[in-house]
Scaffold this motif. Structure first.
Motif, PDB file in Angstrom:
ATOM      1  N   LEU A   1      48.492   6.910   3.942  1.00  0.00           N
ATOM      2  CA  LEU A   1      47.492   6.575   4.961  1.00  0.00           C
ATOM      3  C   LEU A   1      46.231   7.400   4.765  1.00  0.00           C
ATOM      4  O   LEU A   1      46.262   8.521   4.272  1.00  0.00           O
ATOM      5  N   SER A   2      45.123   6.839   5.204  1.00  0.00           N
ATOM      6  CA  SER A   2      43.862   7.589   5.179  1.00  0.00           C
ATOM      7  C   SER A   2      43.889   8.636   6.281  1.00  0.00           C
ATOM      8  O   SER A   2      44.677   8.571   7.230  1.00  0.00           O
ATOM      9  N   LEU A   3      42.980   9.594   6.155  1.00  0.00           N
ATOM     10  CA  LEU A   3      42.909  10.654   7.151  1.00  0.00           C
ATOM     11  C   LEU A   3      42.576  10.102   8.530  1.00  0.00           C
ATOM     12  O   LEU A   3      43.157  10.527   9.534  1.00  0.00           O
ATOM     13  N   SER A   4      41.693   9.143   8.605  1.00  0.00           N
ATOM     14  CA  SER A   4      41.344   8.617   9.929  1.00  0.00           C
ATOM     15  C   SER A   4      42.546   7.906  10.552  1.00  0.00           C
ATOM     16  O   SER A   4      42.766   8.000  11.764  1.00  0.00           O
ATOM     17  N   GLU A   5      43.360   7.260   9.739  1.00  0.00           N
ATOM     18  CA  GLU A   5      44.571   6.637  10.270  1.00  0.00           C
ATOM     19  C   GLU A   5      45.590   7.705  10.675  1.00  0.00           C
ATOM     20  O   GLU A   5      46.217   7.605  11.743  1.00  0.00           O
ATOM     21  N   LEU A   6      45.748   8.744   9.856  1.00  0.00           N
ATOM     22  CA  LEU A   6      46.655   9.850  10.220  1.00  0.00           C
ATOM     23  C   LEU A   6      46.207  10.481  11.535  1.00  0.00           C
ATOM     24  O   LEU A   6      47.031  10.819  12.393  1.00  0.00           O
ATOM     25  N   ASP A   7      44.894  10.647  11.692  1.00  0.00           N
ATOM     26  CA  ASP A   7      44.379  11.243  12.933  1.00  0.00           C
ATOM     27  C   ASP A   7      44.739  10.388  14.150  1.00  0.00           C
ATOM     28  O   ASP A   7      45.104  10.902  15.207  1.00  0.00           O
ATOM     29  N   ARG A   8      44.599   9.084  13.980  1.00  0.00           N
ATOM     30  CA  ARG A   8      44.888   8.184  15.092  1.00  0.00           C
ATOM     31  C   ARG A   8      46.370   8.276  15.473  1.00  0.00           C
ATOM     32  O   ARG A   8      46.721   8.367  16.653  1.00  0.00           O
ATOM     33  N   GLN A   9      47.231   8.308  14.463  1.00  0.00           N
ATOM     34  CA  GLN A   9      48.666   8.406  14.730  1.00  0.00           C
ATOM     35  C   GLN A   9      49.014   9.757  15.347  1.00  0.00           C
ATOM     36  O   GLN A   9      49.820   9.843  16.276  1.00  0.00           O
ATOM     37  N   SER A  10      48.409  10.812  14.818  1.00  0.00           N
ATOM     38  CA  SER A  10      48.696  12.151  15.359  1.00  0.00           C
ATOM     39  C   SER A  10      48.271  12.229  16.814  1.00  0.00           C
ATOM     40  O   SER A  10      48.951  12.850  17.640  1.00  0.00           O
TER      41      SER A  10
ATOM     42  N   GLY B   1      50.114  20.410  11.672  1.00  0.00           N
ATOM     43  CA  GLY B   1      50.311  19.064  11.120  1.00  0.00           C
ATOM     44  C   GLY B   1      51.556  18.472  11.727  1.00  0.00           C
ATOM     45  O   GLY B   1      52.609  19.101  11.730  1.00  0.00           O
ATOM     46  N   ILE B   2      51.442  17.268  12.209  1.00  0.00           N
ATOM     47  CA  ILE B   2      52.544  16.661  12.963  1.00  0.00           C
ATOM     48  C   ILE B   2      53.212  15.523  12.192  1.00  0.00           C
ATOM     49  O   ILE B   2      54.284  15.072  12.558  1.00  0.00           O
ATOM     50  N   LEU B   3      52.592  15.101  11.082  1.00  0.00           N
ATOM     51  CA  LEU B   3      53.172  13.975  10.342  1.00  0.00           C
ATOM     52  C   LEU B   3      53.891  14.408   9.076  1.00  0.00           C
ATOM     53  O   LEU B   3      54.572  13.604   8.449  1.00  0.00           O
TER      54      LEU B   3
END
Lengths: 392, 392
Positions: free
Chosen positions: A328-337, A85-87
């Motif tokens: 944030l939603s998971l899809s947004e977290l994924d995009r940021q990661s 996990g990076i965030l």
């Protein structure tokens, strides 16, 4: 600023005095809950890890090193589960606050270590960095934070993720403290600050938000001023940084699956969905895909060797953005990661030291400028950080 | 036999009196924690479900129905998380014991409901069955347990998994109690037991362990004796049951992902690794794969219609084996779950009612014989179960 209890493990705080009279006497430190402290379970941010592993009998090398150098251990800190996990999100133990950007994520996986240092709860904190886990929270929490050369700081006694990516790093609020810890952990005196050129990776800067690029421009100019100006370069062909990022994912996740799968098969442990999902996909990586990814890795190494072996330093933004908000939603977290991963892959693929300097602010939130050099010159990066701070 | 507190949710037990004088007066029941009970959070076996969903204001239809019929609610029972899991494992709340096979898994996902009934903690328990979640624990815990025709018992107020697979079923220890609940839940009097032929699916029996085949032979003979003998048949071409099983997985998981993904994206919830992994792979199912799976499903429906629409009943083993021991590795659990899935896909793909009868014992552990009929004849299955019990 309040001390964030949420940065530390729940329950009684683990504390140990440092050896009197050492070079770090008077400093306090915390250790990410991947580092063994003798007699205390290493939790790894996952409720099923400690339950299925013996309590360590010895300190991790880096913990021992800081204690021997005189620093006092004041606690163990929350980590993203098993360093994934990076965030900075942890669904089991809670997400440590970001004291430099209230209401925002701290970055991870060394989330609690960065949070504790940023809040002033300790002077130094140990973290690990396999895919960005010191660099990213350093950037998002406004700290000095380093991923050393692979192998430069022993990872003995550390819960491992991916053998050719795992490093033990550290955080501090100021360059002087950071440099004292660097001398202890790297076991060498700081050299004179030097750089045979300052390379600015324009393709890496292009990944960052405009506000981050602007926020880091003054610091870039200061580094250039110190070493005879900056040289704009492109690290790779157009689109190639995405390839590096994707193939770094393959390399690192394949190693992580090899490492964690016996435990997972034995215990079917609990995870946040995203961590389990990433492990599940790691399980599907074929030997052929791993071989392709490693051939890309070899190309990255040669490219970085050509750029840096002569003594130049490379500047990139540590993260493409400042700390994202909570919720944030998971899809947004994924995009940021995913965007973060592109920048972190450069040093990760080439096993290089990278130091994030807290020299930018955008929208009231910190963002880090990273300096990268060839393998083994870790102490030189700390010396440059100190010189920059002293020249202010 | 001790009452298994572990079958119920931790904390104070939810209880509600039944309407006095109803047909189920004097009987107690429990409800799987997927069924809404007004004023109590529906937990779904996952710590992040209740926290992210409102407390229900109304009872689920089936709960209301049993209360109206006079049965007393004595608690809510542990379920595999969000109904995913066929062997009964729950990493958050613990795995309910199997009173009929100590030291073994209870089967799932209606694990606590089966466990509570098997231990005598209640007379009836509500479960759900999308992929076998009533049938399997009925078999492994030695109970009568039914998956009704899709839609025959309302799933209003039930935490849904997969819309064209979800059914609300129930368990009892004896056929008489089972039949009383059947009349209430199906809202019809039991017909005379009848069957226009008894088909024995040899390819389904071939999936079972030899000891299970042997254990079920006497019960098969009794059913045959009641309805003019048995007719051995093959349900499908060699190897085709595996195709049905695999394509049932695709159909059901694609629906489950469509159902759960908004919640997962919003909350990134915690799961046991295997549940998260299965959801993660569900997310990769393409519309083309879903279409292929549904075309296989249409073939299964037509095959079962040809066999059963005329009034015959089909006999298969409910599970290929008796209750597996606790402590299996994930890869072993996966292997066992896959074998179970082959047998559960038949009624699941064709939306048929299937009643598991506790008529076999192998190695001291129960195993169920299933009777399946065409859609809508659910009450006839209960009548056959009762006639078999009365004829003993």
């Amino acid at each position: 600023m309040e001390f964030p209890a949420e940065a530390f493990l729940p329950g009684p705080r683990v504390t140990l005095p440092g050896t009197p009279g050492g070079p770090l006497a008077g400093l306090t430190f915390a250790a990410k809950d991947l580092f063994d402290v003798a007699g205390h379970p290493t939790g790894g941010g996952n409720p099923d890890w400690a339950a299925s592993h013996p309590t360590p009998a010895r300190h991790a090398w880096a913990v021992r090193r800081l204690l021997d150098a005189g620093a006092e251990l004041v606690g163990k800190t929350v980590t993203c589960e098993i360093s994934l996990g990076i965030l900075g999100f942890n669904p089991h133990e809670g997400t440590p606050p970001n004291p430099a950007a209230p209401g925002c994520l701290p970055g991870g996986s060394s989330s609690g270590s960065a949070s504790a240092v940023a809040a002033g709860a300790c002077d130094i904190a140990l973290g690990t960095d396999s895919g960005g886990s010191v660099r990213v929270p350093a950037s998002l929490c406004g700290l000095y934070g380093m991923r050393p050369t692979l192998g430069a700081v022993s990872v003995e006694g550390v819960l491992r993720q991916a053998e050719t990516f795992d490093t033990a790093g550290w955080f501090a609020r100021d360059a002087a403290t950071f440099a004292r810890a660097a001398s202890a952990l790297l076991n060498e005196a700081l050299p004179e600050p030097s750089a045979a050129g300052v390379l600015v990776a324009e393709d890496a800067f292009a990944i960052a938000d405009a506000e981050v690029r602007e926020a880091l421009a003054p610091a870039l100019a200061r580094i250039g001023g110190m070493f005879g100006g900056v040289t704009p370069i492109a690290l790779a062909e157009p689109g190639e940084l995405e390839v590096w990022g994707n193939q770094r994912n393959i390399c690192q996740r394949a190693e992580a699956w090899r490492n964690f799968s016996p435990w997972i098969d034995r215990c079917n442990p609990r995870f946040g969905f995203s961590a389990a999902r990433n492990l599940a996909f790691a399980a599907t990586i074929t030997p052929e895909q791993f071989a392709v990814a490693n051939s890309v890795r070899a190309r990255v190494v040669e490219r970085m060797r050509a750029l840096l072996e002569g003594g130049a330093i490379l500047c990139i933004p540590t993260t493409p953005f400042t700390a994202p908000p909570l919720g944030l939603s998971l899809s947004e977290l994924d995009r940021q990661s995913g965007r973060i991963g592109l920048l972190c892959s450069i040093a990760g693929m080439a096993s290089l030291p990278q130091l994030s300097l807290p020299l930018g602010t955008a929208g009231g939130k910190p963002c880090g400028l990273s300096i990268i050099c060839w393998r083994g010159a870790d102490a030189r990066l700390a010396a440059i950080a100190l010189a920059l701070e002293n020249a202010r």
